[in-house]
Design a protein around this motif. Structure first.
Motif, short mmCIF file in Angstrom:
data_model
loop_
_atom_site.label_atom_id
_atom_site.label_comp_id
_atom_site.label_asym_id
_atom_site.label_seq_id
_atom_site.Cartn_x
_atom_site.Cartn_y
_atom_site.Cartn_z
N ARG A 8 5.11 0.24 6.71
CA ARG A 8 4.81 -0.46 5.45
C ARG A 8 6.10 -0.76 4.67
O ARG A 8 6.20 -1.78 4.00
N ILE A 9 7.07 0.15 4.77
CA ILE A 9 8.37 -0.10 4.13
C ILE A 9 9.02 -1.33 4.78
O ILE A 9 9.54 -2.22 4.10
N GLY A 10 8.97 -1.36 6.13
CA GLY A 10 9.53 -2.50 6.86
C GLY A 10 8.87 -3.81 6.48
O GLY A 10 9.53 -4.84 6.33
N ILE A 11 7.55 -3.77 6.28
CA ILE A 11 6.81 -4.97 5.88
C ILE A 11 7.19 -5.37 4.45
O ILE A 11 7.41 -6.54 4.15
N GLY A 12 7.31 -4.37 3.57
CA GLY A 12 7.72 -4.63 2.19
C GLY A 12 9.10 -5.28 2.12
O GLY A 12 9.33 -6.23 1.36
N GLY B 274 0.78 -1.23 0.00
CA GLY B 274 0.00 0.00 0.00
C GLY B 274 0.81 1.28 0.00
O GLY B 274 0.40 2.29 0.59
N LEU B 275 1.97 1.25 -0.64
CA LEU B 275 2.78 2.47 -0.80
C LEU B 275 2.64 2.97 -2.24
O LEU B 275 2.86 2.20 -3.17
N THR B 276 2.27 4.23 -2.40
CA THR B 276 2.06 4.76 -3.76
C THR B 276 3.39 4.90 -4.50
O THR B 276 4.45 5.09 -3.90
N GLU B 277 3.28 4.85 -5.82
CA GLU B 277 4.47 4.88 -6.68
C GLU B 277 5.30 6.16 -6.52
O GLU B 277 6.52 6.14 -6.65
N GLN C 133 -2.73 1.83 13.34
CA GLN C 133 -2.57 0.45 13.82
C GLN C 133 -3.53 -0.48 13.09
O GLN C 133 -3.15 -1.55 12.62
N ALA C 134 -4.80 -0.06 13.04
CA ALA C 134 -5.83 -0.89 12.40
C ALA C 134 -5.51 -1.16 10.94
O ALA C 134 -5.65 -2.29 10.45
N GLN C 135 -5.03 -0.13 10.23
CA GLN C 135 -4.67 -0.29 8.81
C GLN C 135 -3.55 -1.31 8.63
O GLN C 135 -3.61 -2.19 7.77
N VAL C 136 -2.51 -1.18 9.48
CA VAL C 136 -1.35 -2.08 9.37
C VAL C 136 -1.73 -3.52 9.74
O VAL C 136 -1.33 -4.48 9.08
N LEU C 137 -2.56 -3.67 10.79
CA LEU C 137 -3.00 -5.00 11.19
C LEU C 137 -3.84 -5.66 10.10
O LEU C 137 -3.66 -6.86 9.80
N ASN C 138 -4.74 -4.88 9.49
CA ASN C 138 -5.56 -5.43 8.40
C ASN C 138 -4.70 -5.83 7.21
O ASN C 138 -4.93 -6.87 6.58
N LEU C 139 -3.68 -5.00 6.92
CA LEU C 139 -2.74 -5.32 5.84
C LEU C 139 -2.03 -6.64 6.12
O LEU C 139 -1.93 -7.52 5.25
N MET C 140 -1.56 -6.81 7.36
CA MET C 140 -0.82 -8.02 7.71
C MET C 140 -1.71 -9.27 7.63
O MET C 140 -1.26 -10.33 7.20
N GLN C 141 -2.97 -9.12 8.02
CA GLN C 141 -3.89 -10.26 7.92
C GLN C 141 -4.21 -10.60 6.46
O GLN C 141 -4.29 -11.77 6.10
N ASP C 142 -4.35 -9.57 5.62
CA ASP C 142 -4.59 -9.81 4.19
C ASP C 142 -3.39 -10.51 3.56
O ASP C 142 -3.55 -11.44 2.75
N LEU C 143 -2.19 -10.07 3.92
CA LEU C 143 -0.97 -10.68 3.38
C LEU C 143 -0.85 -12.13 3.83
O LEU C 143 -0.45 -13.00 3.05
N GLN C 144 -1.21 -12.39 5.08
CA GLN C 144 -1.16 -13.77 5.59
C GLN C 144 -2.08 -14.68 4.78
O GLN C 144 -1.72 -15.79 4.41
N HIS D 176 12.55 9.81 6.75
CA HIS D 176 12.20 10.99 7.57
C HIS D 176 11.08 11.83 6.95
O HIS D 176 10.47 12.66 7.62
N GLU D 177 10.83 11.61 5.66
CA GLU D 177 9.77 12.37 4.98
C GLU D 177 8.39 11.75 5.16
O GLU D 177 7.39 12.34 4.75
N LEU D 178 8.35 10.56 5.77
CA LEU D 178 7.09 9.81 5.84
C LEU D 178 6.60 9.68 7.28
O LEU D 178 7.36 9.82 8.23
N ASP D 179 5.30 9.38 7.43
CA ASP D 179 4.75 9.15 8.77
C ASP D 179 5.02 7.71 9.21
O ASP D 179 5.52 6.88 8.45
N GLY D 180 4.69 7.41 10.49
CA GLY D 180 5.00 6.10 11.06
C GLY D 180 4.36 4.94 10.33
O GLY D 180 4.98 3.89 10.15
N GLY D 181 3.10 5.13 9.89
CA GLY D 181 2.41 4.06 9.18
C GLY D 181 3.09 3.68 7.89
O GLY D 181 3.26 2.49 7.57
#
Length: 321
Positions: free
Chosen positions: A157-161, A137-140, A185-196, A148-153
């Motif tokens: 997502r970079i770490g997950i990628g 879910g990271l835009t092109e 948190q909810a967005q990242v958790l939902n992403l991780m469950q979808d990936l699983q 440093h230019e990005l927020d925590g979420g």
């Protein structure tokens, strides 16, 4: 019934300190089934993160076995471990300190592909990185951005990628949402469950947030000072906690209701030192039900009912079994 991807047997990690040996992880056993999530909970310092790092051999175990697909990875040589790194990955707690500030998003996600020679050209690398960015879910347009230019979420997502780059089978998630806002948190958790679901991933999900662990886990293991005190399927643990420490943890979850106030179990007494601990239950000094036996004999992890394991001398008495 799916088979186990990870089997941990009598795993120990002791650290040398000026005062003696610190028993960070002290003889724990558990399995994680393929395609499922084991949630590991407990207060800070109980050995959750150390356990995760031992499974990946980011730190070396003092004793025990870690079986991945039936083979003990603690016996692997350097080349075998290099190959295993493709299969086992980690998502770190702090998405800022775990990313290289001098590397762009595309460089961070693409680094594992270059190290393991998983791509043969720059074009293939760029294509693969673009696919991974899309997956998490990271835009092109962020391809040349820096952490440093990005927020925590987005950082997480970079770490997950990066963790997904080599198509691993198993990922240790070390409190991956604790540094994020609740909505993120909810967005990242939902992403991780979808990936699983899509990729058939197996997770070990380390957290101190019980509402998060209930949402994402198939089984939950509760740790206290290096020991496993209870392990059960998620629904069973929340419905029928058996260990006094688990009951105290669950009583601390806020209930959004004025009428149905539940009684909070307050733990008193001092915490046992993990340095050269004496025999007996680690929780005994804070347990209101502790008897003489608790201070002299180590309780074994015993099975009660369907896949419910408890480490307490008086489980039957306390739960009317």
């Amino acid at each position: 019934m799916s088979e186990s991807l990870i089997q941990v047997k009598n795993l120990k990690k002791y650290f040398k300190t000026p005062k003696g040996l610190l028993h960070a992880v002290d003889g724990i056993d558990f399995d994680i089934k393929k395609g499922e999530t084991l949630g590991v909970v407990g207060e800070s310092g109980c050995g959750k993160s150390t356990t995760g790092r031992l499974l990946l051999r980011l730190i070396e175990a003092t004793d025990g076995e870690v079986l991945f697909e039936g083979k003990n990875v603690l016996k692997y040589n350097n080349e075998q471990m290099r190959q295993l790194r493709k299969e086992m990955q980690i998502i770190f707690q702090d998405p800022f300190s775990s990313l290289n500030p001098r590397m762009s998003v595309s460089e961070i996600i693409g680094e594992p592909l270059i190290i393991h020679k998983a791509v043969s050209s720059k074009e293939e690398l760029a294509k693969k990185v673009a696919q991974l960015m899309d997956t998490v879910g990271l835009t092109e347009r962020l391809v040349n951005a820096y952490p440093h230019e990005l927020d925590g979420g987005r950082r997480q997502r970079i770490g997950i990628g990066r963790a997904l780059a080599l198509n691993p089978k198993f990922i240790v998630c070390d409190e991956p949402v604790s540094a994020l806002d609740v909505s993120i948190q909810a967005q990242v958790l939902n992403l991780m469950q979808d990936l699983q679901k899509d990729l058939g991933l197996t997770y070990m999900f380390i957290t101190h947030d019980l509402s998060v662990v209930k949402h994402i886990s198939n089984d939950i293991a509760v740790m206290y000072l290096g020991k496993l005190v209870e392990k059960a399927p998620a629904k069973e643990l929340f419905k029928n906690p058996m260990h006094p420490y688990t009951k105290a943890l669950l009583s601390a979850i806020p209930v959004p209701s004025i009428k149905n106030k539940k009684e909070r179990i307050l733990l008193k007494g001092e915490i046992t030192s993990p340095i050269n601990p004496a025999p007996g239950c680690r929780f005994a000094k804070r347990c209101q039900y502790a008897k003489e036996k608790c201070f002299t004999d180590d309780p074994a992890l015993v099975k009660f009912g369907n896949d419910h394991f408890v480490s307490c001398h008086f489980t039957k008495e306390l739960n009317n079994l």
